[in-house]
Design a protein around this motif. Structure first.
Motif, short mmCIF file in Angstrom:
data_model
loop_
_atom_site.label_atom_id
_atom_site.label_comp_id
_atom_site.label_asym_id
_atom_site.label_seq_id
_atom_site.Cartn_x
_atom_site.Cartn_y
_atom_site.Cartn_z
N THR A 216 0.86 -1.09 -0.02
CA THR A 216 -0.14 0.03 0.03
C THR A 216 0.82 1.14 -0.04
N ILE A 217 1.89 1.39 0.97
CA ILE A 217 2.77 2.28 1.06
C ILE A 217 3.36 2.67 -0.42
N ASN A 218 3.70 1.65 -1.20
CA ASN A 218 4.61 1.60 -2.28
C ASN A 218 3.99 2.18 -3.64
N GLN A 219 2.49 2.35 -3.44
CA GLN A 219 1.78 3.14 -4.43
C GLN A 219 2.06 4.37 -4.68
N ASP A 220 1.88 4.98 -6.02
CA ASP A 220 2.11 6.25 -6.17
C ASP A 220 1.29 7.47 -5.38
N GLY A 221 2.11 8.56 -4.70
CA GLY A 221 1.37 9.42 -4.19
C GLY A 221 2.00 9.71 -2.79
N ASP A 222 1.36 10.17 -1.77
CA ASP A 222 1.97 10.35 -0.34
C ASP A 222 2.04 9.13 0.26
N HIS A 223 3.25 8.81 0.55
CA HIS A 223 3.43 7.28 0.99
C HIS A 223 2.89 7.33 2.39
N LEU A 224 3.41 8.24 3.36
CA LEU A 224 2.84 8.24 4.78
C LEU A 224 1.13 8.28 4.63
N ALA A 225 0.44 9.13 3.98
CA ALA A 225 -0.95 9.24 3.97
C ALA A 225 -1.43 7.98 3.36
N HIS A 226 -0.80 7.32 2.60
CA HIS A 226 -1.40 5.70 2.15
C HIS A 226 -1.27 4.97 3.47
N ALA A 227 -0.05 4.95 4.28
CA ALA A 227 -0.31 4.29 5.41
C ALA A 227 -1.37 4.69 6.67
N LYS A 228 -1.32 5.86 6.69
CA LYS A 228 -2.36 6.17 7.77
C LYS A 228 -3.69 6.03 7.34
#
Length: 565
Positions: A216-228
């Protein structure tokens, strides 16, 4: 996903929404390591399973039927004293670990209010369930007593002070700011090592969870936002059951990134876990309860198969009885040819064109005595044939009976095991427990509702089958059974069921039989009034004629869909 700390977080979130504020009306212990609390909240009864099973430890709201033992275990009697009638105040997870606390206000012996805590530790083979007095953390009772020589880290006996398992010193990912540690991982660590980094840094991550978060983190965009956002989904549930291409099941609190063939969504985590565990956990429970029965049945099958082999040997010998008579006739015709000390002789066989026949002799006997010996063997074998055939019939019936018991154990639920135990006890295969003077109750057949609303009942053992088919069913009700294969009796409570109901009932009969994994199974059906039970026959054995036959393929999804919970 496994039942890790993250899934435990989701479970606690669901339980808080559904049952906190409710009152505990009943406490049951249907299985050795599992408790069921019936919590009534907002006019709804919620059966809450608290399992300390070494393989399937979990908590959930469950609708899988269970049967309580006739004698309540000591642990559940202790719980009833403190919990029945008490209000469930709150449910909390310890950090992000697999430990859940259920807080209730209960009255002590003096009638004073005291706070009691039920603590469930879901730690594999170390799983346990504690009843703890909150004021001093004293363990009042626990479901598994662990002697000091088996656990030197903490005391797990009544009267001891409750101490949490040793801490792992990992971060709780749900604490504000905890995910900031992911930044250096993203910048400095190769992607292949992200899952290991997540597991070694954050509390409550199983391998599957860590791998999905890494993807999930490795997707395009804000990595930390993906994690949260991903972590927030554990409070915004969409329970999902995944089926892999090889048929393996897995589950998650929401529909996340995962390779699967199909997926199914459920309204609650409890419903999803019921669908996931109904086969696995039930099979394990049956294996635990039926271990001694399986040994008895296997021994009886082994004994009867050995007996059958010996009987067949005797019958083979009997087919040669006429040869013994021929030898006796020849010896009595030509006794002068035999002298004492001879071990064999060849004599012309006038029954076979005077071909020479070699006859074995007893060297201590003369010709007439040897002839008499052959006639004696001949008479014994001829007399034995009738007895052996009778014994063969009885032995084949015993083998069929125990093969039927094996088939019933294969499809049995825990409540059915005691019926099978009672049947084997009544049949003299198991020694009766003289201490238990209570009259045993036969459990009820499983109930299903066909697509058009017709009631269908399925007997899961011989005692259920006999009562259902011969005592409870109306003469006009339709009875079904797989043809010439051990299986359940099925009753459609209708004299004129629809074709759809008839096919569904036949599929149930096929599923609850030894042929459940086969296709195109023949299923006989006829009105129940045409069934007959021969005198002296085993429980559940019936004979009939005038049946019709249809061919069906069992469908496991149909079983769960039609089951009345």
């Amino acid at each position: 996903m496994p039942l890790d700390g993250l899934f435990t977080h989701a479970l606690v979130h669901e339980l808080n929404e559904l049952i906190v504020g409710g009152r505990i009306t009943k406490v049951h212990q249907p299985y050795p390591n599992e408790i069921v609390l019936v919590v009534r909240n907002n006019s709804v009864n919620y059966p809450v399973l608290l399992s300390a099973h070494p393989t399937y430890a979990r908590t959930q709201i469950t609708h899988i039927p269970y049967e309580n033992p006739q004698t309540a275990p000591n642990f559940v009697m202790f719980l009833r004293r403190y919990l029945e009638g008490a209000k469930l105040q709150k449910i909390e997870q310890v950090e992000n670990d697999r430990i859940i606390n259920f807080y209730v206000n209960a009255r002590n012996e003096l009638g004073d209010i005291q706070q009691i805590r039920l603590t469930l530790e879901m730690m594999g083979r170390h799983s346990n369930l504690f009843l703890i007095r909150e004021t001093d953390s004293r363990i009042l009772e626990l479901i598994k007593h662990v002697p000091a020589d088996q656990n030197r880290v903490r005391s797990l006996m009544p009267g001891a002070t409750y101490v949490l398992p040793p801490a792992q010193n990992l971060k709780n990912p749900f604490i504000t700011g905890a995910l900031e540690t992911l930044a250096p991982m993203i910048l400095d660590t190769p992607f292949d090592d992200w899952a290991k980094f997540i597991q070694s840094t954050y509390q409550g991550f199983g391998r599957d969870s860590a791998q999905v978060l890494a993807q999930t983190i490795n997707q395009d965009g804000d990595h930390l936002a993906h994690a949260k956002n991903w972590l927030a989904r554990f409070n915004d549930l969409k329970p999902t059951l995944f089926t892999a291409k090889n048929g393996t099941l897995s589950y998650a609190a929401f529909d996340w990134l995962q390779d699967y063939a199909t997926s199914e969504h459920f309204p609650t985590l409890g419903d999803m876990l019921d669908a996931y565990y109904i086969g696995k956990a039930e099979r394990e429970r049956v294996n635990q309860q039926a271990g001694s029965l399986v040994r008895v049945v296997k021994n009886e099958l082994k004994k009867n198969n050995s007996k059958r082999k010996k009987l067949l040997g005797t019958l083979d010998d009997a087919t040669n009885a006429d040869d013994l008579k021929v030898m006796g006739d020849l010896l009595i015709t030509y006794p002068h040819l035999v002298q004492k000390g001879m071990t064999s002789i060849e004599i012309e066989n006038y029954y076979d064109n005077n071909r020479l026949l070699k006859i074995t002799l007893d060297p201590k006997l003369n010709g007439l005595k040897n002839a008499e010996k052959y006639f004696t063997k001949y008479r014994k074998l001829r007399t034995a044939v009738a007895y052996v055939n009778e014994q063969m019939t009885l032995t084949d019936a015993e083998i069929d009976y125990f093969n039927n018991i094996v088939a019933q154990l294969d499809v049995a639920s825990p409540k059915d095991v005691e019926d099978i135990r009672l049947e084997l006890t009544n049949g003299g295969y198991i020694r009766a427990n003289k201490k238990n003077k209570q009259k045993p109750k036969i459990s009820k057949p499983d109930k299903f509702e066909s697509s058009d609303g017709t009631l269908i009942e399925v007997g899961k053992n011989n005692l259920q089958n006999e009562r259902l088919s011969l005592k409870q069913a109306d003469r006009r009700d339709i009875w079904l059974h797989v043809q010439k294969i051990p299986g359940s009796h099925v009753i459609i409570h209708s004299a004129n069921p629809s074709d759809e109901t008839l096919v569904e009932a036949a599929k149930l009969a096929g599923y609850f039989s030894k042929a459940r994994d086969s296709a195109n199974i023949p299923v006989d059906y006829l009105p129940a009034g045409k069934l007959r039970k021969p005198n002296g026959s085993k429980p559940g054995f019936v004979i009939f004629e005038g049946q019709q036959t249809m061919y069906v393929t069992p469908d496991a999804s149909l079983v769960s869909r039609l089951k009345i919970k």
